[in-house]
Design a protein around this motif. Structure first.
Motif, PDB file in Angstrom:
ATOM      1  N   HIS A   1       0.878  -1.171   0.000  1.00 25.07           N
ATOM      2  CA  HIS A   1       0.000   0.000   0.000  1.00 25.07           C
ATOM      3  C   HIS A   1       0.918   1.224   0.000  1.00 25.07           C
ATOM      4  CE1 HIS A   1      -3.514  -2.408   1.507  1.00 25.07           C
ATOM      5  NE2 HIS A   1      -2.515  -3.150   1.983  1.00 25.07           N
ATOM      6  N   ARG A   2       0.731   2.112  -0.959  1.00 29.51           N
ATOM      7  CA  ARG A   2       1.562   3.316  -1.046  1.00 29.51           C
ATOM      8  C   ARG A   2       0.718   4.552  -0.752  1.00 29.51           C
ATOM      9  NH1 ARG A   2       3.665  -0.059  -5.004  1.00 29.51           N
ATOM     10  NH2 ARG A   2       5.892  -0.428  -4.800  1.00 29.51           N
ATOM     11  N   ASN A   3       1.408   5.614  -0.349  1.00 31.69           N
ATOM     12  CA  ASN A   3       0.754   6.898  -0.061  1.00 31.69           C
ATOM     13  C   ASN A   3      -0.316   6.753   1.025  1.00 31.69           C
ATOM     14  OD1 ASN A   3       2.269   8.272  -2.136  1.00 31.69           O
ATOM     15  ND2 ASN A   3       0.938   7.244  -3.596  1.00 31.69           N
ATOM     16  N   VAL A   4       0.006   5.964   2.029  1.00 27.78           N
ATOM     17  CA  VAL A   4      -0.907   5.744   3.150  1.00 27.78           C
ATOM     18  C   VAL A   4      -0.799   6.923   4.111  1.00 27.78           C
ATOM     19  CG1 VAL A   4      -1.426   4.268   5.130  1.00 27.78           C
ATOM     20  CG2 VAL A   4      -0.716   3.248   2.950  1.00 27.78           C
ATOM     21  N   GLU A   5      -1.930   7.523   4.395  1.00 24.50           N
ATOM     22  CA  GLU A   5      -1.966   8.592   5.389  1.00 24.50           C
ATOM     23  C   GLU A   5      -2.481   7.984   6.677  1.00 24.50           C
ATOM     24  OE1 GLU A   5      -4.095  12.001   4.014  1.00 24.50           O
ATOM     25  OE2 GLU A   5      -3.077  11.983   2.081  1.00 24.50           O
ATOM     26  N   GLY A   6      -1.711   8.086   7.717  1.00 25.55           N
ATOM     27  CA  GLY A   6      -2.106   7.512   8.997  1.00 25.55           C
ATOM     28  C   GLY A   6      -0.887   7.021   9.742  1.00 25.55           C
ATOM     29  N   THR A   7      -1.128   6.627  10.969  1.00 24.83           N
ATOM     30  CA  THR A   7      -0.054   6.185  11.855  1.00 24.83           C
ATOM     31  C   THR A   7      -0.017   4.661  11.927  1.00 24.83           C
ATOM     32  OG1 THR A   7      -1.497   6.128  13.775  1.00 24.83           O
ATOM     33  CG2 THR A   7      -0.428   8.247  13.263  1.00 24.83           C
ATOM     34  N   ALA A   8       1.005   4.158  12.594  1.00 27.34           N
ATOM     35  CA  ALA A   8       1.097   2.720  12.829  1.00 27.34           C
ATOM     36  C   ALA A   8      -0.123   2.245  13.623  1.00 27.34           C
ATOM     37  CB  ALA A   8       2.390   2.384  13.564  1.00 27.34           C
ATOM     38  N   LYS A   9      -0.643   3.080  14.496  1.00 23.72           N
ATOM     39  CA  LYS A   9      -1.845   2.730  15.267  1.00 23.72           C
ATOM     40  C   LYS A   9      -3.047   2.574  14.332  1.00 23.72           C
ATOM     41  CE  LYS A   9      -4.761   4.137  19.076  1.00 23.72           C
ATOM     42  NZ  LYS A   9      -5.073   5.107  20.104  1.00 23.72           N
ATOM     43  N   ASP A  10      -3.172   3.447  13.343  1.00 18.72           N
ATOM     44  CA  ASP A  10      -4.256   3.336  12.365  1.00 18.72           C
ATOM     45  C   ASP A  10      -4.152   2.033  11.580  1.00 18.72           C
ATOM     46  OD1 ASP A  10      -5.225   5.911  13.051  1.00 18.72           O
ATOM     47  OD2 ASP A  10      -3.877   6.847  11.584  1.00 18.72           O
ATOM     48  N   VAL A  11      -2.926   1.680  11.208  1.00 14.53           N
ATOM     49  CA  VAL A  11      -2.702   0.443  10.449  1.00 14.53           C
ATOM     50  C   VAL A  11      -3.037  -0.766  11.316  1.00 14.53           C
ATOM     51  CG1 VAL A  11      -0.996  -0.963   9.233  1.00 14.53           C
ATOM     52  CG2 VAL A  11      -0.987   1.525   8.950  1.00 14.53           C
ATOM     53  N   ALA A  12      -2.700  -0.695  12.595  1.00 13.80           N
ATOM     54  CA  ALA A  12      -3.033  -1.797  13.510  1.00 13.80           C
ATOM     55  C   ALA A  12      -4.545  -2.003  13.578  1.00 13.80           C
ATOM     56  CB  ALA A  12      -2.463  -1.510  14.899  1.00 13.80           C
ATOM     57  N   GLU A  13      -5.306  -0.936  13.572  1.00 13.01           N
ATOM     58  CA  GLU A  13      -6.766  -1.051  13.585  1.00 13.01           C
ATOM     59  C   GLU A  13      -7.279  -1.669  12.287  1.00 13.01           C
ATOM     60  OE1 GLU A  13      -8.994  -0.527  16.078  1.00 13.01           O
ATOM     61  OE2 GLU A  13      -7.196  -0.309  17.306  1.00 13.01           O
ATOM     62  N   ALA A  14      -6.691  -1.273  11.160  1.00 10.43           N
ATOM     63  CA  ALA A  14      -7.083  -1.854   9.874  1.00 10.43           C
ATOM     64  C   ALA A  14      -6.744  -3.347   9.847  1.00 10.43           C
ATOM     65  CB  ALA A  14      -6.394  -1.115   8.728  1.00 10.43           C
ATOM     66  N   HIS A  15      -5.573  -3.704  10.381  1.00  9.93           N
ATOM     67  CA  HIS A  15      -5.175  -5.111  10.425  1.00  9.93           C
ATOM     68  C   HIS A  15      -6.156  -5.923  11.286  1.00  9.93           C
ATOM     69  CE1 HIS A  15      -2.599  -8.616  10.327  1.00  9.93           C
ATOM     70  NE2 HIS A  15      -2.602  -8.655  11.648  1.00  9.93           N
ATOM     71  N   LYS A  16      -6.576  -5.350  12.382  1.00 10.12           N
ATOM     72  CA  LYS A  16      -7.557  -6.018  13.242  1.00 10.12           C
ATOM     73  C   LYS A  16      -8.840  -6.294  12.456  1.00 10.12           C
ATOM     74  CE  LYS A  16     -10.049  -5.456  17.569  1.00 10.12           C
ATOM     75  NZ  LYS A  16     -10.358  -4.566  18.692  1.00 10.12           N
ATOM     76  N   ALA A  17      -9.270  -5.346  11.662  1.00 16.51           N
ATOM     77  CA  ALA A  17     -10.466  -5.536  10.831  1.00 16.51           C
ATOM     78  C   ALA A  17     -10.233  -6.640   9.799  1.00 16.51           C
ATOM     79  CB  ALA A  17     -10.850  -4.227  10.156  1.00 16.51           C
ATOM     80  N   ASP A  18      -9.008  -6.699   9.236  1.00 17.61           N
ATOM     81  CA  ASP A  18      -8.677  -7.789   8.309  1.00 17.61           C
ATOM     82  C   ASP A  18      -8.844  -9.140   8.989  1.00 17.61           C
ATOM     83  OD1 ASP A  18      -7.968  -6.181   6.087  1.00 17.61           O
ATOM     84  OD2 ASP A  18      -5.895  -6.019   6.779  1.00 17.61           O
ATOM     85  N   LEU A  19      -8.324  -9.260  10.201  1.00 17.47           N
ATOM     86  CA  LEU A  19      -8.390 -10.531  10.934  1.00 17.47           C
ATOM     87  C   LEU A  19      -9.831 -10.940  11.212  1.00 17.47           C
ATOM     88  CD1 LEU A  19      -5.452 -10.090  13.489  1.00 17.47           C
ATOM     89  CD2 LEU A  19      -5.431 -11.266  11.271  1.00 17.47           C
ATOM     90  N   GLU A  20     -10.698  -9.959  11.416  1.00 18.93           N
ATOM     91  CA  GLU A  20     -12.110 -10.254  11.683  1.00 18.93           C
ATOM     92  C   GLU A  20     -12.856 -10.669  10.413  1.00 18.93           C
ATOM     93  OE1 GLU A  20     -13.367  -6.619  13.536  1.00 18.93           O
ATOM     94  OE2 GLU A  20     -12.334  -7.102  15.411  1.00 18.93           O
TER      95      GLU A  20
END
Length: 82
Positions: free
Chosen positions: A8-27
């Motif tokens: 994923h390129r040009n991602v706006e957000g923090t590592a915390k935001d990505v962690a939340e997105a990853h959690k949604a992926d796992l669900e």
């Protein structure tokens, strides 16, 4: 099962935001037969890399789209080295 790395390129957000997105992926992943294994974040360059097993790369893309809408720019089939 094949192994994939997406970018994923040009991602706006923090590592915390990505962690939340990853959690949604796992669900969401089970619905598509996907197993998200790990991810890496480069906040400075706005890049995220996700490693996952899936029947095909389209299944991984569907998980991202449904879970949070942050689709990858590229998906590569990879083989793990030693």
């Amino acid at each position: 099962m094949p192994l994939y790395m997406d970018v994923h390129r040009n991602v706006e957000g923090t590592a915390k935001d990505v962690a939340e997105a990853h959690k949604a992926d796992l669900e969401t992943q089970e619905k598509y037969g996907v197993n998200y294994k790990r991810y890496w974040v480069d906040e400075e360059d706005g890049a995220v890399f996700c490693l996952f097993e899936a029947p095909n790369k389209e299944a991984g893309a569907k998980v991202h789209k449904e879970a949070h809408g942050l689709e990858a720019d590229e998906i590569f089939e990879v083989q793990e080295g030693a």
